[in-house]
Design a protein around this motif. Structure first.
Motif, short mmCIF file in Angstrom:
data_model
loop_
_atom_site.label_atom_id
_atom_site.label_comp_id
_atom_site.label_asym_id
_atom_site.label_seq_id
_atom_site.Cartn_x
_atom_site.Cartn_y
_atom_site.Cartn_z
N UNK A 279 0.85 -1.15 0.07
CA UNK A 279 0.30 -0.13 -0.06
C UNK A 279 0.85 1.22 -0.08
N UNK A 280 1.89 1.26 0.92
CA UNK A 280 2.96 2.28 0.83
C UNK A 280 3.45 2.64 -0.52
N UNK A 281 4.05 1.62 -1.04
CA UNK A 281 4.67 1.62 -2.33
C UNK A 281 3.93 1.98 -3.37
N UNK A 282 2.59 1.78 -3.37
CA UNK A 282 1.55 2.25 -4.26
C UNK A 282 1.02 3.43 -4.02
N UNK A 283 1.50 4.17 -3.00
CA UNK A 283 1.09 5.55 -2.60
C UNK A 283 -0.21 5.69 -1.62
N UNK A 284 -0.51 4.86 -1.00
CA UNK A 284 -1.76 4.65 -0.22
C UNK A 284 -1.50 4.42 1.38
N UNK A 285 -2.42 4.87 2.06
CA UNK A 285 -2.34 4.73 3.43
C UNK A 285 -3.38 3.56 3.79
N UNK A 286 -3.82 2.70 3.14
CA UNK A 286 -4.55 1.72 3.49
C UNK A 286 -4.51 0.45 2.37
N UNK A 287 -4.89 -0.70 2.75
CA UNK A 287 -4.75 -1.79 2.22
C UNK A 287 -5.86 -2.15 1.51
N UNK A 288 -5.79 -2.92 0.21
CA UNK A 288 -6.94 -3.56 -0.62
C UNK A 288 -6.72 -4.93 -0.79
N UNK A 289 -8.01 -5.61 -1.11
CA UNK A 289 -7.93 -7.14 -1.54
C UNK A 289 -7.11 -7.22 -2.79
N UNK A 290 -6.67 -6.35 -3.44
CA UNK A 290 -5.85 -6.60 -4.41
C UNK A 290 -4.38 -6.68 -4.12
N UNK A 291 -4.14 -5.96 -3.04
CA UNK A 291 -2.67 -6.17 -2.49
C UNK A 291 -2.52 -7.58 -2.02
N UNK A 292 -3.55 -8.27 -1.33
CA UNK A 292 -3.47 -9.47 -0.93
C UNK A 292 -3.23 -10.56 -2.24
N UNK A 293 -4.01 -10.10 -3.25
CA UNK A 293 -3.95 -11.01 -4.41
C UNK A 293 -2.38 -10.91 -5.34
N UNK A 294 -1.94 -9.70 -5.05
CA UNK A 294 -0.50 -9.48 -5.71
C UNK A 294 0.34 -10.27 -4.99
N UNK A 295 0.10 -10.23 -3.66
CA UNK A 295 1.45 -10.74 -2.80
C UNK A 295 1.09 -12.33 -2.18
N UNK A 296 0.11 -12.90 -2.56
CA UNK A 296 -0.37 -14.09 -2.09
C UNK A 296 0.80 -15.19 -2.70
N UNK A 297 1.25 -15.35 -3.99
CA UNK A 297 2.06 -16.25 -4.46
C UNK A 297 3.44 -15.88 -3.91
N UNK A 298 4.07 -14.63 -4.10
CA UNK A 298 5.54 -14.21 -3.43
C UNK A 298 5.61 -14.44 -2.02
N UNK A 299 4.44 -14.31 -1.03
CA UNK A 299 4.66 -14.45 0.23
C UNK A 299 4.18 -16.17 0.61
#
Length: 332
Positions: A279-299
């Motif tokens: 969220x911070x790297x994307x310029x936001x101060x809140x997380x979204x479900x899309x953040x979870x979907x983006x990071x699920x495989x790498x994490x």
């Protein structure tokens, strides 16, 4: 790095709460991204996720074939930070003492003095980490998990900040030792670099005419800047539906018929913190479900042990995670 008030190898804990507003911190993040992108060409999404590991106070495992820029990316991130940096080439004859340090006897004083090893730095590049024996790999566990090293009964703290950037070739088996599950679980993200496209590869050929461009990189962030960004990341809002989405995904890995060992609580916490950082790297101060979907495989993918261990093991987990993402309802 050492102060006269600290024993050798003990880094002073310099964490101070930074009160700079987000408007002052985001330009620093942009400068860091641009600095790395100036030498690591054609892979903005990989740089994006590398910064996620840094902001989330996690460690990064870069896994791919030789020659695609794994070490270059790690060196570019390290050189962009005005932090102490050590590059460690892992080999089969590397011993735990070569990482942590050793005690040296001084005849003049009849005492032993601790000589710190290369692990005592704020940024560590562990190159070809799977070439070291399990005994040496295990010497990293305490450092990566607790940001400290215990030697002769004395605890010596590392950082802040402290990040391990490790590389390995997953397709080379002779002379390598696969990382155990406990070691893999300490890496917040595992990224595959991949080959660059034709345009980026042409630019790489041109860029390297005058030498290695990463050697001319100047730092753009101080250790205090890194700590400030990490502190800001921890207060990013993760609303209840997004947190439940994370937990649903974690729980689904534990009951999937093709998974022998599901994601741990540490994995859930890693995904939570990585989502905040994205969220911070994307310029936001809140997380979204899309953040979870983006990071699920790498994490998560490198933390799962599948039932097809003999036919590919950890590599089989990425399709499983993607399948779970399709099945689990995404919160609105």
């Amino acid at each position: 790095m050492n102060s006269d008030n600290h024993p050798p190898g003990v880094l002073p804990n310099t964490t101070v709460h930074d009160t700079r507003p987000a408007s002052e911190l985001f330009p620093l993040l942009t400068a860091l991204r641009d600095n790395v992108a100036g030498v690591f060409l054609g892979k903005p999404e990989v740089i994006h996720l590398s910064l996620v590991a840094l902001l989330a106070e996690g460690h990064l495992l870069l896994e791919d074939v030789p020659g695609v820029g794994k070490t270059l990316l790690a060196k570019a991130v390290a050189r962009s930070l005005a932090c102490s940096f050590h590059r460690i080439q892992f080999t089969p004859d590397l011993l735990p003492g070569d990482l942590i340090g050793t005690s040296v006897f001084h005849q003049s004083t009849s005492t032993f003095e601790f000589q710190p090893g290369p692990i005592f730095a704020q940024v560590i590049l562990a190159d070809e980490i799977n070439r070291a024996t399990p005994r040496t790999q295990s010497a990293l566990l305490e450092a990566m998990s607790e940001r400290q090293v215990t030697f002769d009964g004395q605890t010596r703290h590392l950082g802040p900040p402290f990040i391990v950037l490790a590389t390995q070739n997953p397709y080379e088996f002779e002379g390598t030792y696969p990382l155990p599950e406990s070691q893999l679980d300490r890496f917040m993200l595992r990224l595959t670099v991949g080959y660059p496209d034709r345009v980026a590869e042409r630019a790489i050929l041109t860029q390297h005419r005058a030498g290695e461009p990463v050697d001319s990189l100047d730092p753009v962030l101080t250790p205090a800047d890194v700590i400030a960004l990490q502190q800001h990341t921890r207060v990013v809002r993760v609303e209840a539906p997004v947190a439940e989405y994370i937990l649903e995904l974690i729980d689904a890995t534990r009951t999937h018929p093709d998974v022998r060992l599901g994601a741990s609580t540490r994995a859930a916490l890693a995904l939570y913190r990585a989502v905040q950082a994205l969220a911070v790297v994307s310029g936001r101060d809140y997380a979204t479900p899309d953040d979870v979907k983006t990071l699920a495989v790498p994490v998560l993918a490198h933390r799962l042990m599948t039932r097809a261990w003999d036919q590919g093991g950890r590599d089989d987990a990425a399709p499983i995670v993607n399948d779970l993402l399709k099945r689990i309802r995404v919160p609105v």
